[in-house]
Design a protein around this motif. Structure first.
Motif, PDB file in Angstrom:
ATOM      1  N   GLU A 173      44.071  36.889  32.209  1.00 58.69           N
ATOM      2  CA  GLU A 173      43.008  38.120  31.823  1.00 58.69           C
ATOM      3  C   GLU A 173      42.368  37.831  30.692  1.00 58.69           C
ATOM      4  O   GLU A 173      40.971  38.113  30.735  1.00 58.69           O
ATOM      5  CB  GLU A 173      43.685  39.144  32.271  1.00 58.69           C
ATOM      6  N   VAL A 174      42.924  37.853  29.605  1.00 61.68           N
ATOM      7  CA  VAL A 174      42.407  37.926  28.308  1.00 61.68           C
ATOM      8  C   VAL A 174      41.616  36.627  28.083  1.00 61.68           C
ATOM      9  O   VAL A 174      40.526  36.768  27.271  1.00 61.68           O
ATOM     10  CB  VAL A 174      43.601  38.120  27.151  1.00 61.68           C
ATOM     11  N   GLY A 175      42.231  35.566  28.390  1.00 62.98           N
ATOM     12  CA  GLY A 175      41.585  34.279  27.932  1.00 62.98           C
ATOM     13  C   GLY A 175      41.538  34.016  26.380  1.00 62.98           C
ATOM     14  O   GLY A 175      42.462  34.194  25.607  1.00 62.98           O
ATOM     15  N   GLN A 176      40.350  33.747  25.698  1.00 62.13           N
ATOM     16  CA  GLN A 176      40.128  33.481  24.484  1.00 62.13           C
ATOM     17  C   GLN A 176      39.688  34.818  23.689  1.00 62.13           C
ATOM     18  O   GLN A 176      39.279  34.649  22.426  1.00 62.13           O
ATOM     19  CB  GLN A 176      39.129  32.363  24.285  1.00 62.13           C
ATOM     20  N   ASN A 177      39.552  36.040  24.442  1.00 58.76           N
ATOM     21  CA  ASN A 177      39.272  37.223  23.578  1.00 58.76           C
ATOM     22  C   ASN A 177      40.546  37.638  22.730  1.00 58.76           C
ATOM     23  O   ASN A 177      41.554  37.349  23.126  1.00 58.76           O
ATOM     24  CB  ASN A 177      39.007  38.241  24.710  1.00 58.76           C
ATOM     25  N   ASN A 183      42.567  45.086  38.907  1.00 56.40           N
ATOM     26  CA  ASN A 183      43.567  45.164  37.978  1.00 56.40           C
ATOM     27  C   ASN A 183      44.600  43.922  38.336  1.00 56.40           C
ATOM     28  O   ASN A 183      44.763  43.559  39.234  1.00 56.40           O
ATOM     29  CB  ASN A 183      44.469  46.329  38.290  1.00 56.40           C
ATOM     30  N   ILE A 184      45.131  43.570  37.338  1.00 52.26           N
ATOM     31  CA  ILE A 184      46.149  42.326  37.228  1.00 52.26           C
ATOM     32  C   ILE A 184      47.290  42.880  38.177  1.00 52.26           C
ATOM     33  O   ILE A 184      47.508  42.440  39.305  1.00 52.26           O
ATOM     34  CB  ILE A 184      46.897  41.964  35.821  1.00 52.26           C
ATOM     35  N   ALA A 185      47.849  44.020  37.647  1.00 47.14           N
ATOM     36  CA  ALA A 185      49.174  44.642  38.381  1.00 47.14           C
ATOM     37  C   ALA A 185      49.382  45.848  37.487  1.00 47.14           C
ATOM     38  O   ALA A 185      48.889  46.032  36.389  1.00 47.14           O
ATOM     39  CB  ALA A 185      50.241  43.559  38.484  1.00 47.14           C
ATOM     40  N   GLU A 186      50.137  46.779  38.265  1.00 49.58           N
ATOM     41  CA  GLU A 186      50.395  48.119  37.532  1.00 49.58           C
ATOM     42  C   GLU A 186      51.873  48.278  38.045  1.00 49.58           C
ATOM     43  O   GLU A 186      51.785  48.791  39.208  1.00 49.58           O
ATOM     44  CB  GLU A 186      49.292  48.998  37.574  1.00 49.58           C
ATOM     45  N   HIS A 187      52.620  48.575  37.356  1.00 50.29           N
ATOM     46  CA  HIS A 187      54.128  49.166  37.942  1.00 50.29           C
ATOM     47  C   HIS A 187      54.678  50.322  37.148  1.00 50.29           C
ATOM     48  O   HIS A 187      54.393  50.489  36.082  1.00 50.29           O
ATOM     49  CB  HIS A 187      55.096  47.780  37.405  1.00 50.29           C
TER      50      HIS A 187
END
Length: 399
Positions: free
Chosen positions: A281-285, A395-399
């Motif tokens: 998700e973030v990569g090089q940020n 969203n990636i995921a949310e638990h």
């Protein structure tokens, strides 16, 4: 793994200072070193490796009359000291023995060691010198400011002194046996190498207490030479009394069990966090940490937005003004922000900072690795909200 490899390197290099079983020394250093978290990944094992290499090069230079090794030792010392200034203290006594002892002293060796040290520092600081605009001065100013603020309180310093005295007491049978086996009265030039390890040990003692924090991993600086001395004594046939080292083994067993239990819990907790998904998700940020545990940066291969990565370093540096520093960072609109799970609800982050994050960022990933109580591995990741309406990113995921 790196700590295991470096421990093996230390053991192999220390054969220069005496004959001993490598397997015995390695077991003493790693298993006995559980008391001091030798395998925890702290930088002290890197310092010990650098110090060992530096002293080995100097002693080899004396043995083989190769003065060029003193130049290399100076370079190694410069790199090691730059990792942590405590190494300079650790090296003072053994280096002085190797440089200035009668029969070993050569002005050329001293000159080459200093020249090597200066050359190493020049290489290390050349990027700052090339950058100009007072970059090197800024670097040292920040180092000085942080170390000054990091210094422990009087209570912590007293506690540190007590713990270090306790550790020395645990190892006192080894130190006493060494003095009996290699008496100071018999330290002629041929036997003078027997002074290197005890001088290294005692020179490292003040280094363990300089910060004033009673962290056991600081004592690795002393334990490494002590473990090698222990292995040499065993090869020499020295027999310790039945109860002399029992306190050490009892404490070591406790820490082996405790560390194994902690490592198992860490393994479970880390497996509950999808670091790979965070990395994708973030990569090089760059990611701004608001007191998040630093493991999320290492395990997700993230780039920090701020220079202070550890969760408490901003507080150490800015104290009561940490909130202001966080707000200044947030106003620069970092692409991502990470904090501990429910950090705002637990008041781990200031209300004003939380309000800004809630207004300008969107929660895209959150996981609580332990339901019963807050855990440092629990994490929440926020993404900067787009000013213009656009299709929402799942969203990636949310638990």
């Amino acid at each position: 793994m790196l700590a295991l490899v470096l421990s093996a390197v230390v053991v192999c290099l220390c054969r220069t200072f005496g004959d001993f079983s490598r397997a015995t020394a390695f077991m003493l250093l790693t298993v006995g070193g559980a008391i001091f978290n030798v395998l925890s990944g702290n930088s002290e094992i890197v310092l010990v490796t650098g110090e060992t290499l530096c002293l080995t090069l100097m002693f080899k230079g004396i043995q083989n009359n190769r003065n060029s090794l003193f130049f290399l030792a100076g370079i190694v010392a410069a790199f090691t000291v730059n990792i942590n200034y405590l190494s300079a203290v650790c090296l003072v006594a053994p280096a002085a023995l190797l440089l200035f002892s009668p029969g070993w002293f050569r002005l050329s060796r001293c000159f080459l060691a200093v020249a090597g040290g200066l050359s190493g520092l020049l290489v290390l600081f050349s990027p700052y010198l090339l950058a100009g605009h007072g970059a090197l001065q800024t670097y040292f100013s920040m180092q000085h400011e942080f170390l000054h603020r990091y210094s422990g309180s009087l209570h912590e310093r007293l506690l540190c002194l007590l713990w270090m005295a306790f550790y020395v007491l645990l190892l006192s049978p080894v130190l006493i046996a060494w003095c009996r086996r290699f008496p100071l009265s018999d330290q002629m030039q041929n036997n003078r190498k027997n002074l290197i390890l005890p001088l290294w040990f005692f020179s490292s003692l003040p280094a363990t207490m300089l910060s004033g924090h009673p962290f056991e991993h600081y004592f690795q600086l002393c334990f490494a030479p002590a473990a090698i001395m222990w292995a040499i004594l065993l090869r020499q046939g020295v027999i310790f009394s039945r109860y002399a080292l029992m306190p050490f083994f009892v404490v070591a067993l406790f820490f082996v069990i405790n560390n194994a239990r902690t490592n198992f819990k860490t393994y479970i907790h880390c497996n509950r966090v999808d670091y790979a998904a965070i990395s994708r998700e973030v990569g090089q940020n760059k990611v701004l940490s608001l007191r998040a545990y630093h493991s999320v940066f290492y395990l997700s291969n993230l780039w920090p937005f701020d220079i202070y990565l550890f969760s408490d370093h901003t507080d150490i540096m800015y104290g009561a003004h940490a909130e202001q520093h966080f707000m200044e960072d947030l106003q620069k609109r970092p692409p991502y922000v990470v904090m501990r799970y429910n950090a705002c609800g637990l008041h781990e982050v200031e209300p004003q900072v939380c309000e800004w994050v809630q207004q300008h960022y969107k929660l895209i990933y959150a996981v609580n690795v332990q339901q019963s109580k807050p855990n440092k591995f629990s994490v929440a990741l926020y993404k900067l909200a787009q000013p213009v309406q656009a299709p929402a990113t799942p969203n990636i995921a949310e638990h």
